[in-house]
Design an enzyme around this catalytic site. Structure first.
Site, PDB file in Angstrom:
ATOM      1  N   LYS A  27       0.834  -1.205   0.000  1.00 43.34           N
ATOM      2  CA  LYS A  27       0.000   0.000   0.000  1.00 43.34           C
ATOM      3  C   LYS A  27       0.871   1.258   0.000  1.00 43.34           C
ATOM      4  O   LYS A  27       0.660   2.166  -0.806  1.00 43.34           O
ATOM      5  CB  LYS A  27      -0.903  -0.035   1.250  1.00 43.34           C
ATOM      6  N   ASP A 320       2.116  -0.957  12.137  1.00 42.57           N
ATOM      7  CA  ASP A 320       0.933  -1.530  11.480  1.00 42.57           C
ATOM      8  C   ASP A 320       0.701  -2.980  11.879  1.00 42.57           C
ATOM      9  O   ASP A 320      -0.374  -3.532  11.650  1.00 42.57           O
ATOM     10  CB  ASP A 320       1.085  -1.462   9.954  1.00 42.57           C
ATOM     11  N   ARG A 393      -7.147  -3.216   9.740  1.00 41.73           N
ATOM     12  CA  ARG A 393      -6.196  -4.107  10.413  1.00 41.73           C
ATOM     13  C   ARG A 393      -6.814  -4.761  11.659  1.00 41.73           C
ATOM     14  O   ARG A 393      -6.452  -5.864  12.037  1.00 41.73           O
ATOM     15  CB  ARG A 393      -4.904  -3.369  10.756  1.00 41.73           C
ATOM     16  N   THR A 478     -16.404 -45.676  35.599  1.00 42.16           N
ATOM     17  CA  THR A 478     -17.123 -46.951  35.690  1.00 42.16           C
ATOM     18  C   THR A 478     -18.532 -46.791  35.109  1.00 42.16           C
ATOM     19  O   THR A 478     -19.006 -45.679  34.901  1.00 42.16           O
ATOM     20  CB  THR A 478     -17.210 -47.375  37.168  1.00 42.16           C
ATOM     21  N   LYS A 483     -21.038 -40.529  33.437  1.00 49.38           N
ATOM     22  CA  LYS A 483     -20.152 -39.978  32.389  1.00 49.38           C
ATOM     23  C   LYS A 483     -20.936 -39.256  31.285  1.00 49.38           C
ATOM     24  O   LYS A 483     -20.651 -38.101  30.967  1.00 49.38           O
ATOM     25  CB  LYS A 483     -19.310 -41.102  31.741  1.00 49.38           C
ATOM     26  N   THR A 485     -24.069 -38.177  31.124  1.00 51.87           N
ATOM     27  CA  THR A 485     -24.861 -37.025  31.587  1.00 51.87           C
ATOM     28  C   THR A 485     -23.957 -35.807  31.779  1.00 51.87           C
ATOM     29  O   THR A 485     -24.239 -34.714  31.290  1.00 51.87           O
ATOM     30  CB  THR A 485     -25.534 -37.388  32.934  1.00 51.87           C
TER      31      THR A 485
HETATM   32  N1  LIG Z   1     -24.433 -37.503  40.208  1.00 49.60           N
HETATM   33  C1  LIG Z   1     -25.555 -38.160  39.929  1.00 49.60           C
HETATM   34  N2  LIG Z   1     -26.513 -38.286  40.855  1.00 49.60           N
HETATM   35  C2  LIG Z   1     -27.643 -38.944  40.568  1.00 49.60           C
HETATM   36  N3  LIG Z   1     -27.912 -39.511  39.385  1.00 49.60           N
HETATM   37  C3  LIG Z   1     -26.997 -39.429  38.443  1.00 49.60           C
HETATM   38  C4  LIG Z   1     -25.759 -38.750  38.651  1.00 49.60           C
HETATM   39  N4  LIG Z   1     -25.047 -38.825  37.527  1.00 49.60           N
HETATM   40  C5  LIG Z   1     -25.789 -39.497  36.633  1.00 49.60           C
HETATM   41  N5  LIG Z   1     -26.948 -39.854  37.170  1.00 49.60           N
HETATM   42  C6  LIG Z   1     -27.999 -40.646  36.536  1.00 49.60           C
HETATM   43  O1  LIG Z   1     -27.506 -41.969  36.432  1.00 49.60           O
HETATM   44  C7  LIG Z   1     -27.895 -42.547  35.195  1.00 49.60           C
HETATM   45  C8  LIG Z   1     -26.676 -43.056  34.472  1.00 49.60           C
HETATM   46  O2  LIG Z   1     -25.918 -41.946  34.103  1.00 49.60           O
HETATM   47  P1  LIG Z   1     -25.073 -41.917  32.776  1.00 49.60           P
HETATM   48  O3  LIG Z   1     -25.821 -42.587  31.687  1.00 49.60           O
HETATM   49  O4  LIG Z   1     -24.628 -40.534  32.580  1.00 49.60           O
HETATM   50  O5  LIG Z   1     -23.859 -42.832  33.240  1.00 49.60           O
HETATM   51  P2  LIG Z   1     -22.660 -43.361  32.345  1.00 49.60           P
HETATM   52  O6  LIG Z   1     -21.494 -43.395  33.235  1.00 49.60           O
HETATM   53  O7  LIG Z   1     -22.544 -42.603  31.125  1.00 49.60           O
HETATM   54  O8  LIG Z   1     -23.172 -44.817  32.025  1.00 49.60           O
HETATM   55  P3  LIG Z   1     -22.621 -45.810  30.878  1.00 49.60           P
HETATM   56  O9  LIG Z   1     -21.349 -46.332  31.407  1.00 49.60           O
HETATM   57  O10 LIG Z   1     -23.647 -46.851  30.766  1.00 49.60           O
HETATM   58  O11 LIG Z   1     -22.455 -45.037  29.646  1.00 49.60           O
HETATM   59  C9  LIG Z   1     -28.677 -41.515  34.440  1.00 49.60           C
HETATM   60  O12 LIG Z   1     -30.055 -41.738  34.603  1.00 49.60           O
HETATM   61  C10 LIG Z   1     -28.290 -40.205  35.105  1.00 49.60           C
HETATM   62  O13 LIG Z   1     -29.337 -39.259  35.096  1.00 49.60           O
HETATM   63  N1  LIG Z   2     -13.815 -45.924  25.418  1.00 51.35           N
HETATM   64  C1  LIG Z   2     -14.595 -46.988  25.622  1.00 51.35           C
HETATM   65  C2  LIG Z   2     -15.967 -46.878  25.678  1.00 51.35           C
HETATM   66  C3  LIG Z   2     -16.701 -47.995  25.856  1.00 51.35           C
HETATM   67  N2  LIG Z   2     -16.107 -49.178  25.967  1.00 51.35           N
HETATM   68  C4  LIG Z   2     -16.862 -50.407  26.070  1.00 51.35           C
HETATM   69  O1  LIG Z   2     -18.196 -50.205  25.671  1.00 51.35           O
HETATM   70  C5  LIG Z   2     -19.067 -50.502  26.730  1.00 51.35           C
HETATM   71  C6  LIG Z   2     -20.260 -49.638  26.655  1.00 51.35           C
HETATM   72  O2  LIG Z   2     -19.930 -48.337  27.078  1.00 51.35           O
HETATM   73  P1  LIG Z   2     -21.003 -47.332  27.722  1.00 51.35           P
HETATM   74  O3  LIG Z   2     -20.197 -46.159  28.157  1.00 51.35           O
HETATM   75  O4  LIG Z   2     -21.963 -47.000  26.633  1.00 51.35           O
HETATM   76  O5  LIG Z   2     -21.651 -48.038  28.828  1.00 51.35           O
HETATM   77  C7  LIG Z   2     -18.233 -50.434  27.991  1.00 51.35           C
HETATM   78  O6  LIG Z   2     -18.689 -51.251  29.044  1.00 51.35           O
HETATM   79  C8  LIG Z   2     -16.893 -50.923  27.490  1.00 51.35           C
HETATM   80  O7  LIG Z   2     -16.833 -52.307  27.444  1.00 51.35           O
HETATM   81  C9  LIG Z   2     -14.757 -49.279  25.946  1.00 51.35           C
HETATM   82  O8  LIG Z   2     -14.190 -50.352  26.081  1.00 51.35           O
HETATM   83  N3  LIG Z   2     -14.024 -48.163  25.767  1.00 51.35           N
END
Ligand SMILES: Nc1ncnc2c1ncn2[C@@H]1O[C@H](COP(=O)(O)OP(=O)(O)OP(=O)(O)O)[C@@H](O)[C@H]1O
Ligand SMILES: Nc1ccn([C@@H]2O[C@H](COP(=O)(O)O)[C@@H](O)[C@H]2O)c(=O)n1
Length: 692
Positions: A27, A320, A393, A478, A483, A485
């Site tokens: 420019k 600039d 700019r 677990t 997880k 939610t």
């Molecule tokens: N802190 C909490 N207190 C009460 N209820 C809960 C809590 N967290 C989740 N929930 C309820 O527990 C149930 C299972 O939750 P969610 O599906 O999120 O678990 P997850 O760990 O994803 O399960 P998965 O391993 O099967 O995927 C749902 O109905 C959810 O609303």
């Molecule tokens: N990263 C992951 C996720 C899931 N799995 C296997 O799938 C099953 C179902 O998972 P949800 O979270 O929907 O319950 C879980 O029990 C695992 O066997 C996995 O191995 N690794």
């Protein structure tokens, strides 16, 4: 860029930029080349002229003063010079938005034998002109500012000029050039003294048009009355336009960019020095300086940069580039401080205020200083809607910052970009588009290779872990610990994409079962998987983004297909096969190259995204989890599934050492979400949720 009013630019995030670019002409040089060609004797040729609004104003002004210009395309001009004496214009000369034009024209017109008036747009009409009026009056020019506080319009009467010795009170190439232009027509010697060297395009161009200046120890000496002769000028690519790409490529890790045919005049490339100090990888190749201005290429590779202090004499060489440097600072590690840059307050807008306002909108912590700012760098920014404040700019710098947001951002009032960089949006698209093509396709190819080799392969090719450009939040835990939610809530709060990787294992299990296979027969399962057509797509539901699994061109139903009692019972068996896990690995990582993610599963933090700095692990007492699952009305042996997931040899369920562990037994969903957001906020992620 939208046409009409108001104009805006939507910038999608893009973690890297890749490719090659040649920016439009400089420019500063384009303005000066027209001025000198118009005043010279004979026909000059100007190639790679910048046809921006600013430079077209200069061209129009000289045409209004009798200069004949022929155009070849948009960027080659043939200018028939008037040998120093212009025709009186019929009306005021419009300088549009251009401070350079107004200040340099004032020098030229002060020596012409006619009355003239210079006007500008709203922004230019607020800019200070005292800095040129003072030296011009010392040269006996009859010039006055009609606006309040020595602002435009400028009114000039004919007069005879005499040379002066003038020490620049502030480093300014515009003031220096204004005096030198006037000095061409003044009697005697004109000497300009600068304590800090400013851009020297005027001096270099004078020489190309046959007028020599003596330059020594900050003194520029010019003998009045020398005649300008026509010249053949090649305007280099504008370093200040290239600066946006240089800054972006340097600050976005993994970027690779070549900038071609750009001006590398050392009075302009201060940005490179500063970026190198911040840890950038830049190589500079000067390819030609035959024509008075060095021109060459730059190679830039992206890195995580470190904050720095930009101050003192350095400021004039990057004046600039300070908007893009502020953006680079916002993405660097630590603090970047800009000082002694009060000149920014009288640019096209108050750039200090504009930068601070916009950085804050993107979630960047910044302190406004009288003469600059102090910026706390971060890895990512939040998406924002910001204004350009009518400043090209500012608009371009924040388009670059928007690349580092989690979602699209909007820059309003971007018509001003054409002041200096027509074609900016196309270049932005080209550089960010080339990213998506190369980088997204590569994992796809890997996946195809994987499927081909899956059956009978003794040794599977390890998946190379390429650096992930976006943040990934991993939530493992677990069964029924909450997880899904919690992950969905976090994704909503951050605007990230939610990815339930359990759905991937469930979808495969569902398909294997529906095809009639025994899930205990590992070889058959692996072989059947090699024929499955699997992909993940990002779905937008209102403002929530979710990754969906598509299997053999069907989206399995969450409740009836994926969460049936049969799938609940079989999924952990299928998930225990190492080859299945390896096959599914790139599908999971691939999404992270496209968008910021909240991923949940069993091995997110330990195997799939071990590099993530944002890891969480949820657990709750078994009884509580069983209760939750029962309440959901699902038949699921929670304990057995956990046992299988924890005891398999490939990617077992575990809490990564660097994860934040939360026992959710006695915590409400909201509490768990808040705790995670607090941790993320402290780690520097842009949380838009009101609490954080
Ligand atoms: N802190 C909490 N207190 C009460 N209820 C809960 C809590 N967290 C989740 N929930 C309820 O527990 C149930 C299972 O939750 P969610 O599906 O999120 O678990 P997850 O760990 O994803 O399960 P998965 O391993 O099967 O995927 C749902 O109905 C959810 O609303
Ligand atoms: N990263 C992951 C996720 C899931 N799995 C296997 O799938 C099953 C179902 O998972 P949800 O979270 O929907 O319950 C879980 O029990 C695992 O066997 C996995 O191995 N690794």
């Amino acid at each position: 860029m939208a046409s009409g009013t108001p104009s805006y630019l939507i910038v999608e995030p893009c973690p890297v930029i890749k490719g090659e670019i040649e920016v439009p002409g400089d420019k500063s040089i384009s303005h000066r080349a027209i001025m000198l060609a118009s005043l010279a004797r004979g026909k000059s040729k100007i190639r790679h002229f910048l046809p921006s609004e600013d430079c077209l104003c200069t061209l129009k002004a000289f045409e209004a003063m009798g200069v004949r210009v022929e155009k070849e395309g948009k960027t080659t001009l043939f200018v028939e010079g008037k040998s120093g004496i212009l025709d009186p214009p019929f009306e005021a000369l419009d300088c549009g938005n251009s401070g350079t034009m107004m200040r340099l024209m004032a020098g030229i017109l002060s020596a012409q034998p006619f009355y003239s008036r210079l006007v500008g747009d709203r922004s230019l009409s607020r800019r200070p002109m005292h800095r040129i009026i003072e030296p011009l009056r010392l040269m006996e020019a009859k010039i006055r500012a009609e606006g309040e506080g020595n602002t435009p319009p400028l009114f000039i009467e004919p007069s005879s000029l005499k040379g002066i010795e003038y020490k620049l009170p502030i480093p300014s190439a515009q003031v220096k050039s204004c005096i030198l232009f006037a000095g061409l027509f003044a009697s005697g010697i004109t000497r300009v003294i600068e304590s800090v060297p400013s851009r020297d395009h005027t001096e270099r161009l004078f020489e190309q048009f046959g007028v020599r200046t003596l330059r020594e120890n900050g003194h520029i000496v010019l003998h009045g009355g020398m005649k300008l002769e026509s010249a053949d000028i090649v305007v280099p690519g504008d370093f200040s336009s290239a600066a946006f790409w240089i800054g972006a490529a340097a600050a976005l890790p993994n970027s690779e960019l070549r900038v071609r045919s750009v001006g590398l005049n050392p009075t302009r490339t201060g940005l490179i020095k500063i970026l190198l100090r911040m840890g950038a990888q830049i190589e500079e190749f000067v390819e030609s300086d035959m024509k008075g201005e060095p021109i060459g290429s730059l190679w830039i590779r992206g890195n995580k940069l470190k904050g720095t202090v930009i101050e003192g004499d350095e400021i004039v060489g990057v004046i600039d580039e300070l908007p893009i440097l502020a953006v680079v600072g916002a993405l660097a590690e630590g603090v970047t401080e800009i000082r002694n840059a009060q000149e920014l307050r009288v640019k096209e807008t108050d750039r200090i205020k504009a930068i601070v306002t916009n950085l804050r909108a993107f979630g960047v912590e910044v302190e406004e200083l009288v003469d600059g700012m102090r910026i706390q760098g971060r890895d990512f920014v939040q998406p924002a809607r910001v204004e350009s404040f009518g400043d090209h700019r500012i608009a371009m710098a924040f388009a670059i910052l928007a690349l580092r947001a989690s979602r699209a951002s909007r820059i309003d009032d971007v018509d001003c970009i054409s002041t200096s960089y027509p074609g900016f949006e196309q270049d932005l698209n080209a550089l960010t588009h080339s990213f998506s093509k190369d980088w997204i396709e590569e994992p796809n190819k890997k996946i195809r290779g994987f499927i081909e080799r899956l059956t009978g392969a003794d040794k599977l090719e390890p998946v190379k872990k390429k650096e992930i450009p976006y943040p990934v939040i991993t939530i493992d835990g677990t069964t029924a610990s909450g997880k899904s939610t919690v992950a969905q809530e976090i994704a909503k709060a951050l605007g990230f994409t939610y990815f339930n990787t359990g759905a991937l294992y469930r979808a495969v299990t569902w398909r294997i079962l529906s095809l009639g296979y025994d899930v205990h027969d590992e070889e058959k399962v692996v072989e059947a998987c090699s024929r499955l057509k699997l992909r993940c797509a990002i779905q937008k539901i209102d403002s929530f983004y979710k990754a969906t699994v598509i299997l053999d061109e069907r989206v399995p139903d969450e409740k009836t297909d994926l969460r049936s009692a049969e799938v609940n019972a079989a999924v952990s068996i299928v998930a225990s096969y190492a080859r299945i896990r390896e096959w599914l690995l790139p599908f999971q990582r691939e999404l992270a190259y496209q968008t910021p993610l909240v991923v949940e599963g069993r091995d997110m933090g330990s195997v799939v995204f071990p590099e993530s700095p944002y890891k969480f692990f949820l657990d709750a007492q078994l009884e509580e989890r069983e209760k939750r699952r029962e309440k959901q009305g699902e038949k699921d042996d929670v304990e057995k599934r956990d046992r299988l997931d924890q005891s398999r040899s490939s990617a077992p369920l575990l809490c990564p050492a660097d994860a934040v562990r939360l026992d959710t037994t006695k915590l409400s969903i909201e509490k768990v979400v808040d705790k995670i957001l607090d941790v993320l906020w402290k780690k520097g992620l842009p949380i838009t949720k009101s609490k954080a």
